[in-house]
Design an enzyme around this catalytic site. Structure first.
Site, PDB file in Angstrom:
ATOM      1  N   SER A 259       5.347  70.782  13.386  1.00  0.00           N
ATOM      2  CA  SER A 259       6.561  71.163  12.677  1.00  0.00           C
ATOM      3  C   SER A 259       7.787  70.770  13.477  1.00  0.00           C
ATOM      4  O   SER A 259       7.746  70.680  14.700  1.00  0.00           O
ATOM      5  CB  SER A 259       6.571  72.673  12.456  1.00  0.00           C
ATOM      6  OG  SER A 259       6.672  73.306  13.718  1.00  0.00           O
ATOM      7  N   LYS A 260       8.844  70.551  12.729  1.00  0.00           N
ATOM      8  CA  LYS A 260      10.129  70.167  13.313  1.00  0.00           C
ATOM      9  C   LYS A 260      10.569  71.137  14.390  1.00  0.00           C
ATOM     10  O   LYS A 260      11.242  70.759  15.329  1.00  0.00           O
ATOM     11  CB  LYS A 260      11.198  70.164  12.222  1.00  0.00           C
ATOM     12  CG  LYS A 260      11.283  68.873  11.473  1.00  0.00           C
ATOM     13  CD  LYS A 260      12.513  68.880  10.582  1.00  0.00           C
ATOM     14  CE  LYS A 260      12.208  68.064   9.346  1.00  0.00           C
ATOM     15  NZ  LYS A 260      13.111  68.256   8.255  1.00  0.00           N
TER      16      LYS A 260
END
Ligand code: GLU
Length: 496
Positions: A259-260
């Site tokens: 995830s970012k």
């Protein structure tokens, strides 16, 4: 083999996408086949302008060049090949997908659905409350042919849904996962054509993989659950399906989906950080693929040689940025010194203009080549050659090297004495190091206690090439006095 990469232009190229592209490219090269790039932009609401240019630029940077389909042409988006257009919105304009949707309806494998989004939302909520899997309840399948005809004629908005045979078990062999079985009654009646007439991904990619004669589809694991729908579409349209290989998800260190929040996920972020294409590709290749040997460094040619889908794992692959940085360092060391010099000189000159015409620049570059991870670190690693260092007492003293503030003046005095005894003509790394070691052998000083303050005085930096290397480089360029001047400054700071 004809393989393809089929990104949706939703903003940027995900590193997982770049890995998929790489694997597809490798198989095409390995089989002397064709690697095709297709743009899947039928979800117009999610399409972000400029993404296609970005994807092409990123693939080009990585050395992944499509043989067919959407290709770069002097920074512009061009198309190449006889099976185009290769951008789905352009294919849509040709009425191509509607034709297949109609064919499926005519054969009884698909049906129009008039349910409003409001009704579908209520249905979903009810299912959720009953802890049922969200699935279309087939209300519109019960409509009579007559009613369907009337409502369509009246212009009522509708979609076309696939009619999944609930009684069947769909079996398939995935190139990575082996044999798979899907129970028909667990599969939703997928929307194939939306009310705006655009196909969904499911219908569009099946038609295109067929029309573009794709032999092998490599894509992310997230598509695995949709596979039975795709297999049904191939069957109902009378086409043999391609082979499929679903590559494992990328995971954060804590094994959650990449995830970012925990890592950069856009390939372009890694480019901006200064990773070499060789390092990023090497890293991505090993994310889920195991060569079965101890070899860790792979060039593109070596990957073409060694890669195989049967050594790709099923389990998610942890995105370990430490490994990436290690590979980056390894690839940095492989750059020939001349090229390395050419690449870092303008960067160093940006901070220290004297570097631009420095005749001894290559020698300095050689000092940092073994230590550098990113080109952008070069100015900090070489700056002390172009400006006088300003060491602080905090830097000169060093707990780990057992250099206390109390010990510091004596240590600097000692190292100066040792160096002064070496005649200027005899200064070289071997000779200087031998002299320091001879002193250490007497038992009073440890090596680090002498070399740390020397290095810190010469560079003013917590990280740099070794003390002896820097001292000899300075002496070779400006005479040993330059070394002693800096030592004097270190002493002044230490006794202040
Ligand atoms: N357009 C899909 C995506 O971007 C491609 C999936 C596939 O390769 O079939 O995820």
């Amino acid at each position: 083999m004809r393989t393809r990469f089929a990104p949706s232009p939703t903003g940027f190229l995900h590193v997982g996408g770049l890995r998929t592209a790489l694997y597809s490219f490798l198989i095409a090269r390995q089989t002397k086949g064709t690697f095709l790039l297709r743009i899947e932009d039928t979800d117009q609401a999610r399409s972000v302008p400029g993404t296609v240019e970005n994807i092409l630029k990123t693939l080009d940077w990585a050395g992944i060049r499509p043989d067919e389909g959407v290709v770069p042409d002097n920074g512009q988006v061009a198309q190449k090949g006889a099976k185009g257009p290769y951008i789905q919105s352009e294919r849509q304009g040709l009425g191509l997908y509607r034709k297949y949707a109609d064919e499926l309806v005519a054969k009884g494998h698909a049906y129009p659905c008039f349910c409003t989004s409001q009704r579908l939302e209520e249905m979903r909520k009810t299912q959720e409350a009953k802890k049922q899997a969200p699935m279309y309840d087939r209300l519109c399948l019960k409509l009579s042919a007559e009613e369907v005809r009337k409502r369509i004629a009246a212009g009522e908005p509708h979609v076309i849904r696939l009619k999944v045979p609930h009684e069947r078990t769909i079996t398939f062999t995935d190139e990575i996962r082996g044999e798979m079985r899907f129970q028909g009654h667990t599969i939703d009646d997928q929307v194939l054509l939306k009310s705006d007439g655009f196909p969904t991904y499911h219908l569009a990619h099946v038609a295109d993989d067929r029309l573009m004669e794709i032999d092998l589809v490599i894509r992310g694991e997230e598509w695995l659950s949709s596979l039975p729908k795709h297999l049904l579409l191939f069957e109902y349209l009378g086409w043999p399906p391609p082979k499929y290989a679903h590559v494992p998800l990328l995971l954060n260190k804590d094994r959650s989906k990449l995830s970012k929040r925990q890592s950069a996920v856009a390939a372009e972020d890694y480019i901006a950080k200064g990773y070499l294409p060789e390092a990023l590709l090497n890293f991505l290749a090993l994310l889920g693929w195991n060569p079965g040997t101890t070899q860790e460094l792979f060039s593109m040619d070596e990957l073409v040689e060694a890669f195989s889908l049967d050594r790709v794992q099923k389990a998610g692959a942890v995105f370990d940025t430490e490994k990436l940085d290690w590979l980056q360092g390894q690839w940095m060391r492989k750059i020939p010194l001349k090229e390395f010099t050419v690449r870092i000189r303008p960067i160093v000159a940006g901070a220290y203009p004297a570097a631009a015409a420095d005749p001894a620049f290559e020698k300095k570059a050689a000092l940092i080549r073994e230590r550098i991870t990113f080109f952008a670190e070069a100015p900090a690693m070489l700056g002390y050659f172009y400006e006088e260092p300003q060491p602080t007492v905090e830097l000169l003293a060093n707990e780990k090297q057992k250099v206390t503030k109390a010990l510091l003046p004596g240590a600097l005095q000692k190292i100066e004495e040792i160096l002064r005894e070496i005649p200027e003509k005899e200064w070289n790394e071997e000779r200087v190091l031998a002299a320091v070691k001879a002193e250490v052998a007497k038992g009073e000083w440890k090596l680090g206690q002498l070399l740390w303050p020397l290095r810190a005085s010469l560079t003013g930096r917590p990280f740099s090439p070794g003390a002896v290397e820097v001292a000899c480089a300075l002496a070779a360029e400006r005479g040993t006095e330059a070394v002693f001047e800096r030592l004097e400054r270190g002493k002044a700071v230490a006794t202040r």
